[in-house]
Design an enzyme around this catalytic site. Structure first.
Site, PDB file in Angstrom:
ATOM      1  CE  LYS A 260      -4.682   5.392  -2.489  1.00 16.84           C
ATOM      2  NZ  LYS A 260      -6.083   5.165  -2.916  1.00 16.84           N
ATOM      3  CG  ASP A 265      -7.966   1.849   1.070  1.00 16.42           C
ATOM      4  OD1 ASP A 265      -8.473   2.136   2.175  1.00 16.42           O
ATOM      5  OD2 ASP A 265      -8.413   2.260  -0.026  1.00 16.42           O
ATOM      6  CE  LYS A 272     -10.804  -0.091  -0.156  1.00 16.44           C
ATOM      7  NZ  LYS A 272     -11.655   0.625  -1.129  1.00 16.44           N
ATOM      8  CG  ASP A 283      -4.947   1.908  -2.225  1.00 19.78           C
ATOM      9  OD1 ASP A 283      -5.099   2.224  -3.419  1.00 19.78           O
ATOM     10  OD2 ASP A 283      -5.584   2.426  -1.295  1.00 19.78           O
ATOM     11  CG  ASP A 342     -12.709   3.077   0.988  1.00 19.24           C
ATOM     12  OD1 ASP A 342     -11.463   2.962   1.022  1.00 19.24           O
ATOM     13  OD2 ASP A 342     -13.454   2.281   0.391  1.00 19.24           O
ATOM     14  NE  ARG A 346     -10.929  11.043  -3.287  1.00 19.45           N
ATOM     15  CZ  ARG A 346     -12.017  10.803  -3.981  1.00 19.45           C
ATOM     16  NH1 ARG A 346     -13.009  11.687  -3.996  1.00 19.45           N
ATOM     17  NH2 ARG A 346     -12.150   9.686  -4.674  1.00 19.45           N
TER      18      ARG A 346
HETATM   19  N1  BES Z   1      -7.902   2.384  -3.113  1.00 20.45           N
HETATM   20  C1  BES Z   1      -9.245   2.672  -3.422  1.00 20.45           C
HETATM   21  C2  BES Z   1      -9.544   2.616  -4.905  1.00 20.45           C
HETATM   22  C3  BES Z   1      -9.422   1.256  -5.536  1.00 20.45           C
HETATM   23  C4  BES Z   1     -10.539   0.460  -5.723  1.00 20.45           C
HETATM   24  C5  BES Z   1      -8.206   0.815  -5.997  1.00 20.45           C
HETATM   25  C6  BES Z   1     -10.400  -0.763  -6.335  1.00 20.45           C
HETATM   26  C7  BES Z   1      -8.102  -0.407  -6.602  1.00 20.45           C
HETATM   27  C8  BES Z   1      -9.191  -1.197  -6.786  1.00 20.45           C
HETATM   28  C9  BES Z   1      -9.606   4.090  -2.940  1.00 20.45           C
HETATM   29  O1  BES Z   1      -8.964   4.489  -1.786  1.00 20.45           O
HETATM   30  C10 BES Z   1     -11.054   4.084  -2.648  1.00 20.45           C
HETATM   31  O2  BES Z   1     -11.457   3.385  -1.763  1.00 20.45           O
HETATM   32  N2  BES Z   1     -11.808   4.878  -3.406  1.00 20.45           N
HETATM   33  C11 BES Z   1     -13.216   4.969  -3.229  1.00 20.45           C
HETATM   34  C12 BES Z   1     -13.576   6.428  -3.321  1.00 20.45           C
HETATM   35  C13 BES Z   1     -15.003   6.725  -2.919  1.00 20.45           C
HETATM   36  C14 BES Z   1     -15.198   6.445  -1.458  1.00 20.45           C
HETATM   37  C15 BES Z   1     -15.301   8.172  -3.234  1.00 20.45           C
HETATM   38  C16 BES Z   1     -13.893   4.166  -4.315  1.00 20.45           C
HETATM   39  O3  BES Z   1     -13.397   4.115  -5.450  1.00 20.45           O
HETATM   40  O4  BES Z   1     -14.908   3.544  -4.026  1.00 20.45           O
HETATM   41 ZN    ZN Z   2      -7.138   3.668  -1.471  1.00 15.23          ZN
HETATM   42 MN    MN Z   3      -9.904   3.822  -0.060  1.00 13.43          MN
END
Ligand code: BES
Ligand code: ZN
Ligand code: MN
Length: 492
Positions: A260, A265, A272, A283, A342, A346
């Protein structure tokens, strides 16, 4: 560039700027330790008795004028109790030594390798190189590592074995730091095109094949998922393919390492909160780990064919951005309701996985991603999660991780978890909400891996240290570089 070598002189005859001597906790003063103690006029015994130095893990004792030794200075470093010894202790002790030395004008450092095995040599080099890294890339006054020659002192019969281990450790250490340096770069400095440039440099350095696809070609491939993520950004998405080939490799096997590569992000329109958003520059750590592993593989030359696929894009809000509720069509043909912009990782991985299967013809896939915040709720900063559709492959990855000094733990992927990803309007949706977040992320990817043996590693929490750890400082960790490399070596 630091030169590393194995030497066989007696430790007391080595004329280095500093001699490093690892000591187990409360070790009995016999053998080589008795030799040291005698030459130091019983100083070691005195230190043990007074409790000034006991050899506890990562404890140090600096002796500036080591009369009785040919070296100028002596550094004792603790390995902890002999009964509790693991190679990780060497990594940590070596990291401690590196941080002690860093910034000082010591050019030539020699180390008594204890134990005198290949694995210990590998771990010392890894710990030393990884321990030398700081995240101060943009500070005006950087403390630099000034060591130009690092010598490992071993008995003559151990030379060949130790040399091999040492080389591997150097390769793993440097590849890990390379990945860390990428993750450390601000989002505006390292964009998807910047990642492509880094990949081109690596490919040129090692003579690897490389292809870079921009958004026009992605549209031809029908990659609606990665294009959807990138739509809100002014930076063009890049799908980067780096090929390592070996003439004696099996022709019916092609391993894919997929990373990835979200270079920033923001969350997109599902924005966020500002607290901690600055860290979302890392990220792309999955892509960085893949590129780091490709470097290590190109150095170690296993007889297996590997492709690294980096799915790079930026996730931004704008008037053109994906809107929550939008439906996109992935390259596989599957339609996705984007209920949360967010959950973008995936989406980019979905198209990268389909591309690897359909266009590159890969036979096995490991993807690495900072995919979910939930993985830190499950495992904190200690383990990364692994999930997949092939138990033997997951087991092999866990073994590779443990061999590499990293930690992986499997989470389940039962069909019941699919419920949260059902959509009323499309084949699936991209977010299943908070419960089982890490599993949901993997479950989403599973549909794209289809019948190809596949495993997914979530490094969201282990990719960035919130505080200094024994040999990996605060900041990007380069996690998974060593695990991926070790797994690829195990397939050769
Ligand atoms: N890049 C983030 C995940 C992340 C969070 C990486 C904290 C490092 C530290 C990912 O893209 C994300 O935002 N995931 C969401 C998914 C949710 C919306 C289903 C998450 O983990 O909140
Ligand atoms: Zn992300
Ligand atoms: Mn995200």
């Amino acid at each position: 560039m630091m030169q590393v070598k194995v030497v066989t002189e007696n430790f007391y005859e080595i004329t280095s700027d500093m001699l490093v001597f690892p000591v187990y906790e409360s070790e009995s003063i016999t053998g080589i330790l008795a030799e040291l103690n005698t030459r130091l006029g019983n100083i070691l015994q005195g230190l043990f008795e007074s409790g000034e130095f006991r050899g506890k893990a990562n404890e140090t004792c600096y002796i500036g004028l080591a009369a009785g030794l040919a070296t100028a200075r002596l550094l004792l470093v603790g390995l902890g109790k002999a009964e509790k010894f693991t190679e990780r202790k060497i990594c940590e002790a070596a990291g401690t030594v590196a941080r002690f030395i860093k910034g000082k004008k010591l050019g030539r450092v020699a180390v008594v390798l204890r134990p005198d095995t290949a694995k210990a040599a590998r771990c010392f080099l890894e710990g030393f190189i990884i321990g030398s890294f700081d995240m101060d890339a943009y500070k005006t006054d950087r403390r630099e590592m000034k060591v130009t020659v690092l010598e490992l002192i071993v008995p003559p019969d151990a030379v060949d074995e130790v040399e091999r281990g040492m080389f591997k450790g150097k390769v793993y250490g440097e590849a890990t730091n390379f990945a860390r340096s990428l993750s450390n770069e601000p989002g505006s400095n390292l964009t998807p095109k910047g990642m492509a440039m880094k990949a081109r440099q690596i490919a040129a350095k090692y003579g690897l094949g490389i292809e870079v696809y921009g958004e026009e070609q992605m549209a031809e491939f029908g990659m609606g998922a990665i294009l959807g993520v990138s739509r809100g950004s002014d930076e063009e998405a890049q799908l980067i393919v780096v090929r390592y080939e070996h003439p004696e490799a099996r022709k019916d096997e092609l391993l894919a390492l997929i990373g990835k590569g979200i270079t920033f992000d923001s969350g997109g329109l599902s924005l966020k909160t500002s607290e901690g958003m600055e860290k979302m520059k890392y990220d792309m750590s999955g892509a960085a780990a893949v590129l780091g592993a490709i470097c290590a593989i190109a150095e170690l030359k296993p007889s297996v064919n590997v492709v690294g696929v980096l799915a790079c894009a930026e996730n931004m809000p704008s008037g053109k951005a994906l809107k929550p509720g939008d439906v996109i069509r992935a390259m596989s043909g599957r339609t996705i309701e984007v209920n949360n912009t967010d959950a973008e990782g995936r989406l980019v991985l979905a198209d990268a996985i389909t591309f690897a299967r359909q266009h590159l013809g890969v036979t096995r896939i490991v993807d690495v991603a900072t995919l979910t915040g939930a993985v830190s709720i499950a495992f904190g900063q200690v383990y990364a999660a692994v999930l997949g559709n092939d138990q033997l492959m997951i087991d092999a990855l866990c073994r590779a991780a443990s061999e590499a000094g990293e930690r992986l733990w499997q989470l389940p992927l039962d069909e019941e978890y699919g419920k949260a990803l059902e959509s009323d309007i499309a084949d699936c949706r991209n977010s299943g909400g908070k419960p089982a977040g890490t599993i949901n992320g993997a479950f989403f990817l599973k549909a794209f891996a289809a019948d190809t043996p596949w495993a997914h590693i979530d490094i969201a929490s282990t990719g960035w240290n919130m505080e200094n750890k024994p040999y990996i400082c605060k900041g990007p960790t380069g996690v998974a570089v060593r695990t991926l490399s070790e797994w690829v070596l195990s397939r050769a």
